[in-house]
Structure formats: C-alpha cells, structure tokens
Design a protein around this motif. Sequence first.
Motif, PDB file in Angstrom:
ATOM      1  N   ALA A  74       1.023  -1.332   0.041  1.00  8.79           N
ATOM      2  CA  ALA A  74       0.236  -0.017  -0.079  1.00  8.79           C
ATOM      3  C   ALA A  74       0.898   1.229   0.210  1.00  8.79           C
ATOM      4  O   ALA A  74       0.454   2.145  -0.470  1.00  8.79           O
ATOM      5  CB  ALA A  74      -0.991   0.096   1.195  1.00  8.79           C
ATOM      6  N   SER A  75       1.968   1.223   0.635  1.00 13.95           N
ATOM      7  CA  SER A  75       2.845   2.506   0.952  1.00 13.95           C
ATOM      8  C   SER A  75       3.530   2.801  -0.446  1.00 13.95           C
ATOM      9  O   SER A  75       3.619   3.886  -0.943  1.00 13.95           O
ATOM     10  CB  SER A  75       3.994   2.144   1.692  1.00 13.95           C
ATOM     11  OG  SER A  75       4.862   3.109   1.806  1.00 13.95           O
ATOM     12  N   VAL A  76       3.866   1.664  -1.285  1.00 10.77           N
ATOM     13  CA  VAL A  76       4.440   1.850  -2.586  1.00 10.77           C
ATOM     14  C   VAL A  76       3.267   2.402  -3.616  1.00 10.77           C
ATOM     15  O   VAL A  76       3.776   3.260  -4.413  1.00 10.77           O
ATOM     16  CB  VAL A  76       5.123   0.513  -3.000  1.00 10.77           C
ATOM     17  CG1 VAL A  76       5.353   0.663  -4.635  1.00 10.77           C
ATOM     18  CG2 VAL A  76       6.347   0.085  -2.317  1.00 10.77           C
ATOM     19  N   LEU A  77       2.147   1.661  -3.649  1.00  8.08           N
ATOM     20  CA  LEU A  77       1.181   2.388  -4.277  1.00  8.08           C
ATOM     21  C   LEU A  77       0.743   3.547  -4.084  1.00  8.08           C
ATOM     22  O   LEU A  77       0.547   4.587  -5.139  1.00  8.08           O
ATOM     23  CB  LEU A  77      -0.141   1.332  -4.342  1.00  8.08           C
ATOM     24  CG  LEU A  77       0.028  -0.101  -4.828  1.00  8.08           C
ATOM     25  CD1 LEU A  77      -1.129  -0.882  -4.524  1.00  8.08           C
ATOM     26  CD2 LEU A  77       0.126   0.018  -6.341  1.00  8.08           C
ATOM     27  N   ASN A  78       0.780   4.184  -2.923  1.00  4.90           N
ATOM     28  CA  ASN A  78       0.638   5.513  -2.594  1.00  4.90           C
ATOM     29  C   ASN A  78       1.749   6.487  -3.000  1.00  4.90           C
ATOM     30  O   ASN A  78       1.485   7.352  -3.566  1.00  4.90           O
ATOM     31  CB  ASN A  78       0.438   5.634  -1.108  1.00  4.90           C
ATOM     32  CG  ASN A  78      -0.919   4.956  -0.366  1.00  4.90           C
ATOM     33  OD1 ASN A  78      -1.825   5.028  -1.180  1.00  4.90           O
ATOM     34  ND2 ASN A  78      -0.962   4.549   0.872  1.00  4.90           N
ATOM     35  N   LEU A  79       2.956   6.018  -2.882  1.00  9.96           N
ATOM     36  CA  LEU A  79       4.121   6.772  -3.167  1.00  9.96           C
ATOM     37  C   LEU A  79       4.117   6.945  -4.877  1.00  9.96           C
ATOM     38  O   LEU A  79       4.457   7.869  -5.452  1.00  9.96           O
ATOM     39  CB  LEU A  79       5.501   5.918  -2.812  1.00  9.96           C
ATOM     40  CG  LEU A  79       6.548   6.842  -3.167  1.00  9.96           C
ATOM     41  CD1 LEU A  79       6.479   8.186  -2.361  1.00  9.96           C
ATOM     42  CD2 LEU A  79       7.935   6.098  -2.507  1.00  9.96           C
ATOM     43  N   CYS A  80       3.860   5.946  -5.516  1.00 13.18           N
ATOM     44  CA  CYS A  80       3.643   6.061  -6.893  1.00 13.18           C
ATOM     45  C   CYS A  80       2.382   7.007  -7.283  1.00 13.18           C
ATOM     46  O   CYS A  80       2.808   7.833  -8.346  1.00 13.18           O
ATOM     47  CB  CYS A  80       3.231   4.713  -7.500  1.00 13.18           C
ATOM     48  SG  CYS A  80       4.391   3.417  -7.531  1.00 13.18           S
ATOM     49  N   GLU A  81       1.522   6.810  -6.556  1.00 12.87           N
ATOM     50  CA  GLU A  81       0.385   7.963  -6.774  1.00 12.87           C
ATOM     51  C   GLU A  81       0.851   9.358  -6.592  1.00 12.87           C
ATOM     52  O   GLU A  81       0.572  10.393  -7.341  1.00 12.87           O
ATOM     53  CB  GLU A  81      -0.703   7.602  -5.919  1.00 12.87           C
ATOM     54  CG  GLU A  81      -2.033   8.376  -6.271  1.00 12.87           C
ATOM     55  CD  GLU A  81      -2.689   8.252  -7.602  1.00 12.87           C
ATOM     56  OE1 GLU A  81      -3.464   9.128  -8.265  1.00 12.87           O
ATOM     57  OE2 GLU A  81      -2.393   7.149  -8.176  1.00 12.87           O
ATOM     58  N   VAL A  82       1.512   9.620  -5.407  1.00 10.02           N
ATOM     59  CA  VAL A  82       2.048  10.855  -5.159  1.00 10.02           C
ATOM     60  C   VAL A  82       3.187  11.373  -6.264  1.00 10.02           C
ATOM     61  O   VAL A  82       3.182  12.564  -6.932  1.00 10.02           O
ATOM     62  CB  VAL A  82       2.977  10.805  -4.059  1.00 10.02           C
ATOM     63  CG1 VAL A  82       3.707  12.106  -3.863  1.00 10.02           C
ATOM     64  CG2 VAL A  82       1.935  10.580  -2.934  1.00 10.02           C
ATOM     65  N   LEU A  83       4.109  10.414  -6.703  1.00  9.35           N
ATOM     66  CA  LEU A  83       4.939  10.765  -7.891  1.00  9.35           C
ATOM     67  C   LEU A  83       4.481  11.001  -9.135  1.00  9.35           C
ATOM     68  O   LEU A  83       4.995  11.717  -9.948  1.00  9.35           O
ATOM     69  CB  LEU A  83       6.007   9.906  -7.932  1.00  9.35           C
ATOM     70  CG  LEU A  83       6.979   9.522  -6.952  1.00  9.35           C
ATOM     71  CD1 LEU A  83       7.941   8.512  -6.974  1.00  9.35           C
ATOM     72  CD2 LEU A  83       7.906  10.914  -6.673  1.00  9.35           C
ATOM     73  N   LEU A  84       3.257  10.357  -9.436  1.00  5.93           N
ATOM     74  CA  LEU A  84       2.554  10.675 -10.678  1.00  5.93           C
ATOM     75  C   LEU A  84       2.066  12.091 -10.791  1.00  5.93           C
ATOM     76  O   LEU A  84       1.600  12.710 -12.090  1.00  5.93           O
ATOM     77  CB  LEU A  84       1.324   9.901 -10.814  1.00  5.93           C
ATOM     78  CG  LEU A  84       1.680   8.432 -11.425  1.00  5.93           C
ATOM     79  CD1 LEU A  84       0.271   7.346 -11.129  1.00  5.93           C
ATOM     80  CD2 LEU A  84       2.327   8.418 -12.870  1.00  5.93           C
ATOM     81  N   HIS A  85       1.862  12.776  -9.765  1.00 11.63           N
ATOM     82  CA  HIS A  85       1.417  14.179  -9.569  1.00 11.63           C
ATOM     83  C   HIS A  85       2.198  15.078  -9.396  1.00 11.63           C
ATOM     84  O   HIS A  85       2.495  16.469  -9.044  1.00 11.63           O
ATOM     85  CB  HIS A  85       0.222  14.190  -8.632  1.00 11.63           C
ATOM     86  CG  HIS A  85      -1.045  13.596  -8.933  1.00 11.63           C
ATOM     87  ND1 HIS A  85      -1.118  12.271  -8.486  1.00 11.63           N
ATOM     88  CD2 HIS A  85      -2.308  14.056  -9.543  1.00 11.63           C
ATOM     89  CE1 HIS A  85      -2.292  11.724  -8.872  1.00 11.63           C
ATOM     90  NE2 HIS A  85      -3.024  13.026  -9.467  1.00 11.63           N
TER      91      HIS A  85
END
Length: 213
Positions: free
Chosen positions: A92-103
């Motif tokens: 979940a942490s990695v998926l959230n970090l990916c979402e942050v970096l996408l923006h």
Amino acid sequence: CVKPLRVGPTLTGMIVHPAVFRFRVKKLKETLVAVQQLDKNMSSLRSWLAQIETELSRPIVYESCDSNEIQQKLTEQQELQRDIEKHSTGVASVLNLCEVLLHDCDACSTETECDSIQQATRNLDRRWRNICAMSMERRLKIEETWRLWQKFLDDYTRFDEWLETSERTAAMPNSSEVLYTVAKEELKKFEAFQRQVHESLTQLELINKQYRR
C-alpha cells in the motif's frame, strides 16, 4: 507543480529570489528522496513477490493424505497468509508513493517517466490482487480436502461397523437341527441379508469412486 527556475540574472534581466531558490532546491531533494525510496521499496517487493508467487503456484501434493498431513498443509498455508498480510502495508505504501510521484512534475517531467510509473503501479496492483486470490483459493482447496477426509472417516466408520455386524450374522446361521418353519424364516432372513449386501457393495463402490479422485 513547481516549474524550473534559474538563479541570478537572466536574459531578460530577471532575478530569482533566494527564498524561491531554496524552496526549489528543497523540493527537488524531496522528489529525489521519494524516487530513491520507491526504487528501494520496489526492489525489495520484487524479490518477495516472486518468492510468494512461486510458493502459491506449487501444486498441493499429499503423500499419505491423513488428518495430520492435511492439518500440516493448512498450517503452512496459514503461515503464507500471515506473510502476505504482513506485506500489505508495504505494498500500500509503494502504491501511494507511486500515486504521489504521478502528480509530481519533477518525477514525471516527461511522458516516458509518467508511463514508467503508471506501468509499475498497474503491475504491482495486478500481482498483489492475484496473490491474494491465489492464497484464498489454496486455503479453500485444503479446507475442502479436510472436509472430504472427515466425511470419508464417517463413511468408513459406518461401513466398518456394518461389516462387523454382517460377518457375525453370516458366520452364525440358525440352520442346524431346527424345525422346517424356523429354517424357512432363517432362509428369508438371509435372502434379505443378501440383498442388503448387494446394496452395500454399491455403496462401497460409490465411496471408492468419490475418494479416488
């Protein structure tokens, strides 16, 4: 998103304020740390994902298929499930970090970089969902084997008790030095017993067919 800024005199004579420059540097450092953290976490997860997928893909093989072995398989599956649950926070942490970096304009300054992060996100999400589904399916298969084993024991116990009773009945016919009427009744009883034996043979064949699969 913060656009790139140049410090000092520019071609147009504009000068960037030092505070803005410091903010820009801080922002770039934070983005760099986030990207490095993502790379580190993804590297660790890839190894674990491959390992757990291999474990879950192995067929469930029973040597003796008794209650102890089935229970052992269930215990092993529960340990795998606990390991999966333990890694849920990391995924979940990695998926959230990916979402942050996408923006983040710095992390996704080009279409290629955005596509790369999106692809990593989709792949991780797909593999994680597949692992969860495989784990549940594996547990259900072992539990079904346990249920069939319990039913087999019940069927076997009933059939074994019937066999013992039938063996005693067949070994002690009341036919020696008896009146004709008694012998006739005894014959009727054994004819009924014979029909029962044939019916039970059919039941035995069904049990063999069911538990040989």
